[in-house]
Design an enzyme around this catalytic site. Structure first.
Site, PDB file in Angstrom:
ATOM      1  N   HIS A  63       0.642  -1.122   0.060  1.00  0.00           N
ATOM      2  CA  HIS A  63      -0.103  -0.007  -0.122  1.00  0.00           C
ATOM      3  C   HIS A  63       0.964   1.231  -0.057  1.00  0.00           C
ATOM      4  CE1 HIS A  63      -3.759   2.049   1.987  1.00  0.00           C
ATOM      5  NE2 HIS A  63      -3.124   3.006   1.051  1.00  0.00           N
ATOM      6  N   HIS A  65       1.423   5.044  -2.120  1.00  0.00           N
ATOM      7  CA  HIS A  65       0.879   6.249  -3.101  1.00  0.00           C
ATOM      8  C   HIS A  65       1.784   6.765  -4.029  1.00  0.00           C
ATOM      9  CE1 HIS A  65      -3.197   5.811  -1.725  1.00  0.00           C
ATOM     10  NE2 HIS A  65      -2.705   5.438  -0.496  1.00  0.00           N
ATOM     11  N   HIS A 219      -4.887  -0.518   6.391  1.00  0.00           N
ATOM     12  CA  HIS A 219      -4.356   0.113   7.693  1.00  0.00           C
ATOM     13  C   HIS A 219      -5.160   0.197   8.905  1.00  0.00           C
ATOM     14  CE1 HIS A 219      -7.045   3.312   5.626  1.00  0.00           C
ATOM     15  NE2 HIS A 219      -6.145   3.719   4.868  1.00  0.00           N
ATOM     16  N   ARG A 234     -23.983  -1.372  22.978  1.00  0.00           N
ATOM     17  CA  ARG A 234     -22.612  -1.303  22.358  1.00  0.00           C
ATOM     18  C   ARG A 234     -22.474  -2.196  21.118  1.00  0.00           C
ATOM     19  NH1 ARG A 234     -21.430  -0.499  27.700  1.00  0.00           N
ATOM     20  NH2 ARG A 234     -20.319   1.237  28.218  1.00  0.00           N
ATOM     21  N   ASP A 255       4.714   3.395  11.104  1.00  0.00           N
ATOM     22  CA  ASP A 255       5.754   4.703  11.129  1.00  0.00           C
ATOM     23  C   ASP A 255       5.948   5.139  12.624  1.00  0.00           C
ATOM     24  OD1 ASP A 255       3.287   5.753  11.630  1.00  0.00           O
ATOM     25  OD2 ASP A 255       3.533   7.092   9.880  1.00  0.00           O
ATOM     26  N   HIS A 258       1.294   7.093  12.796  1.00  0.00           N
ATOM     27  CA  HIS A 258      -0.028   6.672  12.833  1.00  0.00           C
ATOM     28  C   HIS A 258      -0.545   5.684  14.022  1.00  0.00           C
ATOM     29  CE1 HIS A 258       0.357   8.054   8.541  1.00  0.00           C
ATOM     30  NE2 HIS A 258      -1.038   7.908   8.756  1.00  0.00           N
ATOM     31  N   ASP A 281       2.126   3.195   3.436  1.00  0.00           N
ATOM     32  CA  ASP A 281       0.997   4.202   2.766  1.00  0.00           C
ATOM     33  C   ASP A 281       1.740   5.514   2.434  1.00  0.00           C
ATOM     34  OD1 ASP A 281      -1.617   4.906   2.250  1.00  0.00           O
ATOM     35  OD2 ASP A 281      -2.192   5.302   4.408  1.00  0.00           O
TER      36      ASP A 281
END
Length: 396
Positions: A63, A65, A219, A234, A255, A258, A281
């Site tokens: 993944h 970009h 992710h 719930r 990383d 995140h 990502d």
């Protein structure tokens, strides 16, 4: 003319199970020809002295970009090549190029450009196919995805896109959207992996999606539901479903931004290295200086700011993509999440290869597989990257 044999020696070889000291790897015609523990003379071989450093399978990014100032949504062959050539310097030997939410015309053009770039890519990480991220997402969980294009799955649209190209290998969508279950079944019929992403689904909806082909969570923790309350009751969300469904694979942006250390440790503890793929990502700001950048196409993408080792929306209300490289993922998992090196490497090579159905040729250092290899030191600095037996990066 027969290609010369490459001999890598004095290496600490990382297998999926252990580290083998003083290993020797022979490469011929782009493939791993032999693995030895005792030295032998190879006449006229090209020698690479690992000098006691680690020899790892090449890193596979499911993944991604962009990077180096380019993004796959730029719609240019040169942008594709720039991303591949940027990330090969950090140990990535194969990647799944990832799009962003857009209109149909842009997606079709991205596929067309991918196919041309795939043929021209000689100096970067190999392309394993295209990952379409969106546009069938939850508006509430869109994150930095462009809300103008978010919509329900349209059979006429996605059938046209799938039938236009053989390059699509995965597609991320929110399974609670109208028509998403049928969409998942259609993708599986065409050997494309449906992935749960940018979603407000509850547990029961994820279970149904999993039963209809959604075997991967995009992710994990980012842009997805956790426990919610409706009328005092719930409901478990996507995160809990990913943990409870043992056979569901997950990818994480490791990383260190995140997901902080406690969450990295939790995912590792519950899912284990056989079900986790580490992803960057990364957007165009990867391997670039901090400052203003663009998420998505340089023509009509979203203005963002890169600071604190991450991309953010200009108002700093949300992350807008990662600027990680693969070496950083490895460093974070070992030093921050305290994961054993062998298992961290597995999550960046063997497991993603298995998820993408390329384990027969990539993902481990095994005789007959592609010679996609990385040599790195104890501080995770990359010294060599080889793709199909060709040295594409050497640290000077």
């Amino acid at each position: 003319m027969t290609e010369k044999t490459i001999k890598i020696y004095s290496a600490k070889l990382i297998s999926p199970q252990r580290v083998i000291d003083q290993a020797i790897v022979l490469i011929k015609n782009g493939k791993i020809a032999d693995i030895l523990e005792e030295d032998i003379e190879i006449p006229n071989a090209i020698h690479i002295d690992a000098k006691g450093k680690y020899l790892s399978p090449g890193f596979i990014d499911l993944h991604i970009h962009g990077g180096g100032g380019a993004d796959f949504m730029d719609g240019e062959v040169e942008a594709f090549l720039k991303v591949a050539e940027t990330h090969v310097k950090f140990g990535t030997t194969a990647m799944v190029a990832t799009s962003l939410t857009s209109d149909k015309a842009n997606l079709l053009n991205t596929l067309k450009v991918y196919e041309e770039a795939h043929l021209k890519n000689k100096r970067g990480a190999a392309f394993l196919g295209l990952h379409i991220e969106g546009p069938y997402f939850s508006m509430n969980q869109r994150g930095a995805q462009d809300p103008r294009y978010i919509r329900d799955p349209d059979p006429d649209e996605y059938r046209e896109i799938v039938q236009s190209s053989n390059a699509i290998v995965r597609w991320s969508a929110a399974p609670e959207r109208k028509g998403a279950i049928e969409f998942g079944r259609y993708l599986r019929q065409h050997n494309i992996i449906p992935s749960v992403a940018h979603t407000d689904a509850i547990y029961e909806e994820v279970v149904e999606a999993f039963e209809n082909g959604y075997t991967l969570a995009t992710h994990l923790y980012s842009a997805m539901s956790s426990v919610t309350r409706k009328n005092a009751f719930r409901y478990a969300g996507v995160i809990e479903a990913a943990f409870l469904i043992d056979e569901m694979d997950v990818e994480i942006i490791a990383d260190g931004v995140h997901l902080p250390a406690p969450l990295l440790k939790l995912v590792y503890k519950i899912k284990g290295p056989d079900r986790i793929a580490l992803i960057t990502d990364a957007m165009r700001g990867a391997a670039m200086p901090p400052g203003p950048s663009i998420l998505g196409s340089k023509e009509n993408g979203l203005a963002v700011i890169v600071e604190d080792d991450v991309a953010k929306l200009p108002d700093r209300s949300s992350f807008a993509g990662s600027v990680a490289t693969a070496d950083r993922l490895l460093r974070t998992m070992v030093n921050v999440a305290e994961v054993p090196l062998v298992e961290a490497v597995k999550m960046l090579s063997y497991t993603p290869a298995r998820i993408m159905n390329v384990l027969d040729r990539k993902g481990s250092i095994s005789v007959g597989k592609d010679a996609d290899l990385v040599i790195f030191d104890a501080d995770f600095n990359i010294h060599y990257t080889l793709v199909n037996g060709v040295v594409l990066y050497e640290r000077t």
